[in-house]
Design an enzyme around this catalytic site. Structure first.
Site, PDB file in Angstrom:
ATOM      1  N   THR A 107      75.869  52.515  16.929  1.00  0.00           N
ATOM      2  CA  THR A 107      77.274  52.377  16.651  1.00  0.00           C
ATOM      3  C   THR A 107      77.500  51.213  15.693  1.00  0.00           C
ATOM      4  O   THR A 107      76.650  50.342  15.603  1.00  0.00           O
ATOM      5  CB  THR A 107      77.891  52.101  18.026  1.00  0.00           C
ATOM      6  OG1 THR A 107      77.513  53.157  18.869  1.00  0.00           O
ATOM      7  CG2 THR A 107      79.364  51.901  18.015  1.00  0.00           C
ATOM      8  N   ARG A 140      81.195  64.484  25.929  1.00  0.00           N
ATOM      9  CA  ARG A 140      80.824  63.155  26.443  1.00  0.00           C
ATOM     10  C   ARG A 140      81.565  62.074  25.647  1.00  0.00           C
ATOM     11  O   ARG A 140      81.603  62.088  24.429  1.00  0.00           O
ATOM     12  CB  ARG A 140      79.326  62.962  26.320  1.00  0.00           C
ATOM     13  CG  ARG A 140      78.812  61.590  26.753  1.00  0.00           C
ATOM     14  CD  ARG A 140      78.643  60.657  25.577  1.00  0.00           C
ATOM     15  NE  ARG A 140      77.921  59.436  25.927  1.00  0.00           N
ATOM     16  CZ  ARG A 140      77.702  58.437  25.084  1.00  0.00           C
ATOM     17  NH1 ARG A 140      78.155  58.515  23.842  1.00  0.00           N
ATOM     18  NH2 ARG A 140      77.042  57.366  25.469  1.00  0.00           N
ATOM     19  N   VAL A 141      82.171  61.129  26.354  1.00  0.00           N
ATOM     20  CA  VAL A 141      82.834  59.997  25.705  1.00  0.00           C
ATOM     21  C   VAL A 141      82.029  58.746  26.011  1.00  0.00           C
ATOM     22  O   VAL A 141      81.688  58.494  27.166  1.00  0.00           O
ATOM     23  CB  VAL A 141      84.286  59.837  26.220  1.00  0.00           C
ATOM     24  CG1 VAL A 141      84.947  58.606  25.618  1.00  0.00           C
ATOM     25  CG2 VAL A 141      85.096  61.093  25.910  1.00  0.00           C
ATOM     26  N   GLY A 142      81.726  57.980  24.980  1.00  0.00           N
ATOM     27  CA  GLY A 142      80.948  56.758  25.177  1.00  0.00           C
ATOM     28  C   GLY A 142      81.828  55.519  25.255  1.00  0.00           C
ATOM     29  O   GLY A 142      83.064  55.597  25.233  1.00  0.00           O
ATOM     30  N   ASP A 143      81.162  54.379  25.308  1.00  0.00           N
ATOM     31  CA  ASP A 143      81.873  53.105  25.463  1.00  0.00           C
ATOM     32  C   ASP A 143      82.732  52.747  24.257  1.00  0.00           C
ATOM     33  O   ASP A 143      83.678  51.968  24.369  1.00  0.00           O
ATOM     34  CB  ASP A 143      80.857  51.986  25.716  1.00  0.00           C
ATOM     35  CG  ASP A 143      79.872  51.812  24.567  1.00  0.00           C
ATOM     36  OD1 ASP A 143      79.411  52.830  24.007  1.00  0.00           O
ATOM     37  OD2 ASP A 143      79.561  50.654  24.227  1.00  0.00           O
ATOM     38  N   GLY A 190      75.872  53.514  25.871  1.00  0.00           N
ATOM     39  CA  GLY A 190      77.285  53.376  26.203  1.00  0.00           C
ATOM     40  C   GLY A 190      77.589  53.473  27.681  1.00  0.00           C
ATOM     41  O   GLY A 190      78.502  52.804  28.176  1.00  0.00           O
ATOM     42  N   THR A 235      76.907  47.974  21.177  1.00  0.00           N
ATOM     43  CA  THR A 235      76.203  49.126  20.618  1.00  0.00           C
ATOM     44  C   THR A 235      75.085  49.493  21.592  1.00  0.00           C
ATOM     45  O   THR A 235      74.663  48.669  22.394  1.00  0.00           O
ATOM     46  CB  THR A 235      75.586  48.807  19.242  1.00  0.00           C
ATOM     47  OG1 THR A 235      74.785  47.633  19.364  1.00  0.00           O
ATOM     48  CG2 THR A 235      76.642  48.573  18.188  1.00  0.00           C
ATOM     49  N   GLY A 236      74.610  50.730  21.486  1.00  0.00           N
ATOM     50  CA  GLY A 236      73.518  51.150  22.351  1.00  0.00           C
ATOM     51  C   GLY A 236      74.013  51.995  23.506  1.00  0.00           C
ATOM     52  O   GLY A 236      75.010  52.713  23.372  1.00  0.00           O
TER      53      GLY A 236
END
Ligand code: GLY
Length: 297
Positions: free
Chosen positions: A159, A187-190, A213, A210-211
């Site tokens: 990210t 899927r929703v990430g951080d 999530g 980043t990374g």
């Protein structure tokens, strides 16, 4: 930096910087040419947060719109009754605002996606769970098996975080991503979640991740960094302690998680789970980006 040096707003600078990354076809983890989900469809997440008001706008799982950071900004500015729009609703909002659409998969990103899928030995997905009766059912179960076994490929991935302070003292944090390659559709990430991958509070500072999530979501990592700043820790220590907290979580899919932080008075720092990770800084006096090491935890 051009926007900030000309006296422009941190909000404009963060949005513009992230758009440049979203439009960079060589970067396969954000915007156009981002690596797709398990169905081969690119879904993008982005968010932006203003430190003085803690106003937050985000979109997630957006298809066919190449600049999710700009839609996220519009959520912040034009839908103050909401903070996050996902999927079709986010796309409807972007359409209503007249944002242009684009095919987000490029020949190169599609080839990368296929190459990685093919690199998984088909025998390794034969198991108890794949003994289903119909081809369709086997396909779905095999995809889930693949998702469970898929590690991020070699090389840099991830990210983009941008944090900026402008001449008025405003502090803004923005994040944009195509998320984890081969993620489950939807899927929703951080990156789209306040407190997880993005947080800004002008009183203490801003932080972004980043990374992996899911770890940042479970650990509330960006907010945790800002809470550590509030407790008087310097940005690097605040990041390192937030990552140590996230690392204490059990996670079978554990992968690298990193964070960085900037305060309104220009203190900055970052941390990562491995040696050699850096972040980039520019100030009003910089002639070139400076690379700073992140503390390895
Ligand atoms: N940190 C980006 C993601 O997990 O999607």
């Amino acid at each position: 930096m051009e926007i900030l040096r000309a006296g422009g707003s941190a909000l404009d600078a963060v949005e513009r910087g992230l758009r440049l990354c979203e439009d960079n076809l060589e970067d396969h983890y954000i915007g156009t040419s981002g690596l797709p989900n398990a169905r081969g469809i690119v879904e993008l997440d982005a968010s932006i947060m203003i430190g003085s008001t803690r106003a937050f706008g985000a979109v997630a799982a957006v298809k066919n719109y190449p600049n999710p950071i700009s839609i996220a900004r519009k959520v912040l500015e034009e839908l103050p009754q909401h903070s996050i729009l996902v999927g079709e609703g986010a796309e409807d909002f972007a359409k209503y605002l007249g944002f242009p659409t684009a095919d987000l998969i490029t020949p190169e990103s599609k080839a990368l996606w296929l190459k990685q899928l093919e690199s998984v030995n088909s025998e390794s997905i034969e198991g108890e769970n794949t003994k289903a009766t119909s081809g369709d059912e086997r396909y779905r179960l095999a995809t889930l098996e693949l998702l469970k076994r898929m590690a991020p490929h070699d090389g840099p991935w991830g990210t983009i975080n941008i944090i900026a302070v402008d001449q008025s003292g405003e502090l803004v944090c923005g994040v944009s991503t195509s998320g984890y390659p081969y993620k489950h559709p939807g899927r929703v990430g951080d990156s789209a979640i306040a407190g997880a991958g993005n947080y800004a509070d002008i009183r203490y500072g801003a932080a972004a991740c980043t990374g992996r999530g899911e770890l940042a979501i479970r650990g509330g990592t960006a907010r945790s960094v800002v809470e550590n700043l509030r407790a008087g820790q310097d940005p690097q220590t605040a990041c390192a302690n937030a990552l140590l907290d996230a690392r204490s979580l059990l996670d079978d899919f554990r992968a690298e998680l990193r964070c960085l932080s900037l305060t309104q008075d220009g203190r900055h720092g970052g941390a990562a789970g491995m040696e050699g990770s850096t972040y980039t800084l520019m100030t009003e006096h910089s002639t070139a980006p400076e690379f700073h090491p992140r503390r390895a935890i």
